[in-house]
Design an enzyme around this catalytic site. Structure first.
Site, PDB file in Angstrom:
ATOM      1  N   GLN A 132      13.029   1.942   9.856  1.00  0.00           N
ATOM      2  CA  GLN A 132      12.675   0.552   9.554  1.00  0.00           C
ATOM      3  C   GLN A 132      12.022   0.469   8.173  1.00  0.00           C
ATOM      4  O   GLN A 132      12.310  -0.441   7.395  1.00  0.00           O
ATOM      5  CB  GLN A 132      11.755   0.013  10.635  1.00  0.00           C
ATOM      6  CG  GLN A 132      11.731  -1.497  10.644  1.00  0.00           C
ATOM      7  CD  GLN A 132      11.340  -2.032  12.004  1.00  0.00           C
ATOM      8  OE1 GLN A 132      10.187  -1.943  12.401  1.00  0.00           O
ATOM      9  NE2 GLN A 132      12.306  -2.559  12.728  1.00  0.00           N
ATOM     10  N   PHE A 133      11.155   1.421   7.889  1.00  0.00           N
ATOM     11  CA  PHE A 133      10.586   1.617   6.554  1.00  0.00           C
ATOM     12  C   PHE A 133      10.630   3.119   6.280  1.00  0.00           C
ATOM     13  O   PHE A 133      10.363   3.913   7.196  1.00  0.00           O
ATOM     14  CB  PHE A 133       9.135   1.129   6.487  1.00  0.00           C
ATOM     15  CG  PHE A 133       8.993  -0.365   6.501  1.00  0.00           C
ATOM     16  CD1 PHE A 133       8.812  -1.080   5.317  1.00  0.00           C
ATOM     17  CD2 PHE A 133       9.061  -1.070   7.695  1.00  0.00           C
ATOM     18  CE1 PHE A 133       8.694  -2.465   5.339  1.00  0.00           C
ATOM     19  CE2 PHE A 133       8.951  -2.455   7.718  1.00  0.00           C
ATOM     20  CZ  PHE A 133       8.761  -3.150   6.536  1.00  0.00           C
ATOM     21  N   ALA A 134      10.919   3.491   5.046  1.00  0.00           N
ATOM     22  CA  ALA A 134      10.964   4.922   4.710  1.00  0.00           C
ATOM     23  C   ALA A 134       9.652   5.595   5.085  1.00  0.00           C
ATOM     24  O   ALA A 134       9.639   6.756   5.506  1.00  0.00           O
ATOM     25  CB  ALA A 134      11.234   5.100   3.218  1.00  0.00           C
ATOM     26  N   ASP A 135       8.553   4.846   4.961  1.00  0.00           N
ATOM     27  CA  ASP A 135       7.234   5.389   5.291  1.00  0.00           C
ATOM     28  C   ASP A 135       7.190   5.992   6.697  1.00  0.00           C
ATOM     29  O   ASP A 135       6.539   6.996   6.940  1.00  0.00           O
ATOM     30  CB  ASP A 135       6.165   4.291   5.207  1.00  0.00           C
ATOM     31  CG  ASP A 135       6.284   3.432   3.964  1.00  0.00           C
ATOM     32  OD1 ASP A 135       7.422   3.009   3.645  1.00  0.00           O
ATOM     33  OD2 ASP A 135       5.255   3.186   3.313  1.00  0.00           O
ATOM     34  N   PHE A 136       7.919   5.349   7.633  1.00  0.00           N
ATOM     35  CA  PHE A 136       7.874   5.802   9.033  1.00  0.00           C
ATOM     36  C   PHE A 136       8.662   7.097   9.242  1.00  0.00           C
ATOM     37  O   PHE A 136       8.563   7.726  10.295  1.00  0.00           O
ATOM     38  CB  PHE A 136       8.398   4.715   9.981  1.00  0.00           C
ATOM     39  CG  PHE A 136       7.642   3.412   9.893  1.00  0.00           C
ATOM     40  CD1 PHE A 136       6.356   3.359   9.371  1.00  0.00           C
ATOM     41  CD2 PHE A 136       8.219   2.232  10.334  1.00  0.00           C
ATOM     42  CE1 PHE A 136       5.664   2.160   9.280  1.00  0.00           C
ATOM     43  CE2 PHE A 136       7.530   1.021  10.253  1.00  0.00           C
ATOM     44  CZ  PHE A 136       6.254   0.981   9.721  1.00  0.00           C
TER      45      PHE A 136
ATOM     46  N   HIS B 297       4.034   0.480   3.994  1.00  0.00           N
ATOM     47  CA  HIS B 297       5.355  -0.152   3.954  1.00  0.00           C
ATOM     48  C   HIS B 297       5.879  -0.171   2.516  1.00  0.00           C
ATOM     49  O   HIS B 297       6.611  -1.064   2.129  1.00  0.00           O
ATOM     50  CB  HIS B 297       5.294  -1.591   4.484  1.00  0.00           C
ATOM     51  CG  HIS B 297       4.904  -1.693   5.928  1.00  0.00           C
ATOM     52  ND1 HIS B 297       3.613  -1.507   6.369  1.00  0.00           N
ATOM     53  CD2 HIS B 297       5.642  -1.933   7.032  1.00  0.00           C
ATOM     54  CE1 HIS B 297       3.567  -1.663   7.685  1.00  0.00           C
ATOM     55  NE2 HIS B 297       4.786  -1.918   8.114  1.00  0.00           N
TER      56      HIS B 297
ATOM     57  N   GLU C  60      10.956   7.913  15.762  1.00  0.00           N
ATOM     58  CA  GLU C  60      11.672   8.389  14.578  1.00  0.00           C
ATOM     59  C   GLU C  60      12.166   9.816  14.753  1.00  0.00           C
ATOM     60  O   GLU C  60      13.252  10.177  14.292  1.00  0.00           O
ATOM     61  CB  GLU C  60      10.777   8.284  13.330  1.00  0.00           C
ATOM     62  CG  GLU C  60      10.567   6.862  12.817  1.00  0.00           C
ATOM     63  CD  GLU C  60       9.523   6.079  13.603  1.00  0.00           C
ATOM     64  OE1 GLU C  60       8.854   6.676  14.478  1.00  0.00           O
ATOM     65  OE2 GLU C  60       9.375   4.862  13.334  1.00  0.00           O
TER      66      GLU C  60
END
Lengths: 322, 343
Positions: A80-84, A125, A58
């Site tokens: 892929q996910f905002a969390d990442f 996620h 990222e």
């Protein structure tokens, strides 16, 4: 024919790729696979060499987009996910966000942030991180709730000369639909919209909680309570004027977000109204957020973690009884 | 010493090498001179914030900077004054930035080594180490997508910076994309005060080149001749499509991490070892030995460097500081954003 929120995001990217040779998409599994949520489905085939799989990096995804934007490109980075994006945080807030102020040169990147909870998605996620990023200077924070906004705001994000974080809500991907995509529209980043006019109380929201707010408003309508619902659309810049205008009409403010309660968008809205519109208020301004824990996995816990339609309606009744 | 990945033929001192060596030496002198001056200004209280100098690292820095051509991209790190000058950064930029002048590239908004000229492909670093690797890589990706050919990018890192995740992500990505990126790791033995043995466990950082799948070179960073030869080779390889190049140059930082740090924790034996030599003294002796310059010529070059620095400094000192009341307190550039809505 109808078009979903997810299809709107794909259509906006296809339009941008078609119309601007400097646009490209970079992210994990975005090419042949078409993205974890299929928001880039077929784009690699239709635009060879311009939809590229990245390593699971990222930090480097964002860093490379910054460099490419300095060479005139308009990169779209898909987290892929905002969390990442936590793993790309430094590049986003310190590198991209500060670039224009530090150097006088702008850094036009768009970072797509699939956000928010779904049943069973769990702590990593599901996050809503718009407030975290809004705290940093130089980042435009978009939070579309409707199909039309998913389409037009994404096109605007790509056109804007500053870094834009586009918080698309995963729960809405296939659940909201429109008849068709707008053909003629003007750019409107930073402008909120009165989604539902009303007289008695203003609810300010965005993203998925816009729909919870609308459902609560529909329920309360049966009790003769008229709720005005404001969709922020862009949480930074934030449209204080539209919020104040609505509160001037209703005298009451409730701000609702799926994000965590400490600080954040709801605190910002309440602070602005308390500071600039204190005389407009007939009751203390209130806010509702998810609980201050990681987002739980079990669907029942998850439902109880975030503001529910029933809880919103209850809160509004309490406020009007004040 | 070059490792086995290098092409076998030796880089003999060829026609033109003498001119290149002399030119590089002059940039080294200018870099050392302006940095000594900055250090003096810092001690006199005329510089706000930190003061980070590249003493002892001029040879490797200038070698990379001088091999780049206009149109290439350079992402210098904190001890790259010599490379910056060789690549074309005006002497004004360092003085204006350290003195916080409104006329400088950051207009007083950022200081010391965080300056650059993005439009001229000199990228300003941020303090978070390794972050520039992927930015330079992304710029190279863009050039390739735009159909450009015959370009390279170079960036630098230290021994400590190689421990960051950002460094790894950026360099791995550059390797995956086979970008024309020349990465210089200047191993000056200490990351601030932390020695190599608390920083990494491999024998030589160049061993990592194999892991990344790139060509790597390990060499004496105090020898300008070797630095120029290896940098020329690496830049040529990158430009010719052989993918990222990793140069590991060993030397010793000839000062503390910054001017507030006396470096008293540094091992004396390192300073007395071959890599503890001052690269400027090494180059000076080489020039005289080769008969390319005599003592009086070198002395004249030193004086010229001093005069250049004094001349620019005198002008810069009279330039205006930023005025808070006139500052544009806006972090957004876009005309699409209504300024009244900002913040």
């Amino acid at each position: 024919m109808s078009v979903t929120y997810l299809e709107a995001i794909r259509a906006a990217q296809a339009k941008a790729l078609r119309e601007n040779p400097n646009v490209y998409i970079y992210g994990q599994d975005v090419a042949t696979y078409g993205g974890a949520f299929k928001s880039t489905k077929n784009l690699a085939k239709d635009f060879p060499g311009r939809v590229l799989d990245s390593p699971i990096s990222e930090d480097a995804m964002v860093g490379s987009a910054i460099g490419a934007s300095l060479e005139g490109m308009r990169p779209i980075v898909e987290m892929q996910f905002a969390d990442f994006s936590a793993n790309g945080f430094n590049q986003i807030v310190n590198h991209a966000g500060g670039y224009f102020y530090r150097t006088g040169v702008s850094c036009p990147i768009t970072i797509r942030m699939p956000s928010g909870g779904n049943p069973g998605s769990g702590p990593f996620h599901s996050q809503c991180l718009e407030s975290v990023y809004a705290h940093f200077p130089g980042l435009i924070i978009m939070t579309p709730a409707t199909v039309e906004d998913a389409y037009t705001l994404l096109l605007e994000a790509i056109a804007i000369d500053d870094p834009v974080l586009f918080f698309e809500h995963k729960f809405l991907y296939n659940r909201v639909k429109a008849e068709k995509l707008p053909e003629h529209f003007s750019f409107s980043a930073g402008k909120a919209r009165i989604h539902r006019p009303g007289r008695d109380l203003t609810v300010v929201s965005y993203g998925v909680t816009l729909y919870d707010s609308l459902a609560a408003a529909a329920e309360l309508e049966k009790e003769g309570i008229s709720i005005e619902v404001v969709d922020l659309r862009t949480v930074k810049p934030i449209d204080t004027e539209t919020i104040l205008h609505s509160v001037a009409n209703t005298g009451h403010l409730l701000c609702i977000s799926e994000g965590w309660p400490w600080g954040g968008v709801t605190a910002e809205v309440v602070a602005r109204v308390a500071s600039k519109g204190f005389h407009l208020l007939d009751s203390p301004p209130e806010r509702m957020n998810s609980r201050d824990t990681p987002v739980p996995y079990h669907p029942d816990l998850w439902l109880a973690h975030k503001p529910s339609i029933g809880a919103i309606a209850k809160k509004i009744r309490e406020m009007l009884d004040w | 010493m070059l490792n086995s990945l290098r092409e076998p033929e030796s880089e003999a001192v060829h026609l033109g090498f003498q001119e290149q060596y002399v030119s590089a030496f002059k940039w080294m002198l200018l870099a050392r001179t302006v940095e000594d001056k900055i250090g003096a200004l810092w001690r006199a209280g005329k510089v706000a914030g930190g003061c980070y100098l590249g003493r002892g690292q001029e040879a490797i820095s200038v070698a990379v900077g001088i091999m780049l051509k206009p149109g290439d991209t350079f992402g210098p790190l904190i001890r790259d004054q010599a490379g910056r000058l060789a690549f074309g950064e005006p002497l004004f930029d360092i003085l204006r930035t350290y003195l916080g002048k409104k006329t400088g590239p950051t207009k007083g908004r950022d200081g010391n080594v965080h300056r650059g000229r993005p439009r001229e492909r000199i990228y300003p670093m941020i303090s978070h180490l390794g972050a520039l690797v992927s930015v330079v890589a992304g710029a190279l990706m863009a050039r390739r997508m735009q159909g450009d050919t015959n370009f390279v990018g170079a960036t630098s890192i230290g021994d400590g910076g190689t421990s960051t995740g950002s460094f790894h992500e950026g360099f791995n990505m550059a390797a995956v994309e086979r970008l024309p990126l020349v990465l210089t790791v200047t191993n000056n033995q200490y990351a601030y005060s932390t020695p190599n043995e608390r920083q990494f466990a491999c024998h030589d950082l160049v061993d990592r080149a194999i892991g990344y799948g790139v060509e790597g070179y390990s060499m004496d960073g105090t020898d300008l001749k070797e630095c120029l030869e290896v940098a020329a080779h690496a830049v040529r390889r990158a430009r010719s499509g052989f993918g990222p190049q990793m140069i590991v140059a060993s030397c010793v930082r000839l000062s503390g991490h910054a001017e507030h740090d006396d470096g008293s924790y540094m091992e004396k034996t390192l300073l007395e070892s071959p890599i503890g030599r001052d690269c400027i003294k090494v180059a000076h002796s080489f020039l005289v030995e080769q008969g390319w310059a005599d003592e009086s010529t070198v002395q004249e070059w030193r004086l010229n460097a001093k005069m250049d620095v004094e001349d620019v400094l005198q002008r810069v000192q009279r330039e205006p500081a930023p005025v808070p009341e006139e500052e544009d307190w806006n972090a957004f550039s876009s005309h699409l954003i209504d300024p009244d809505l900002s913040a």
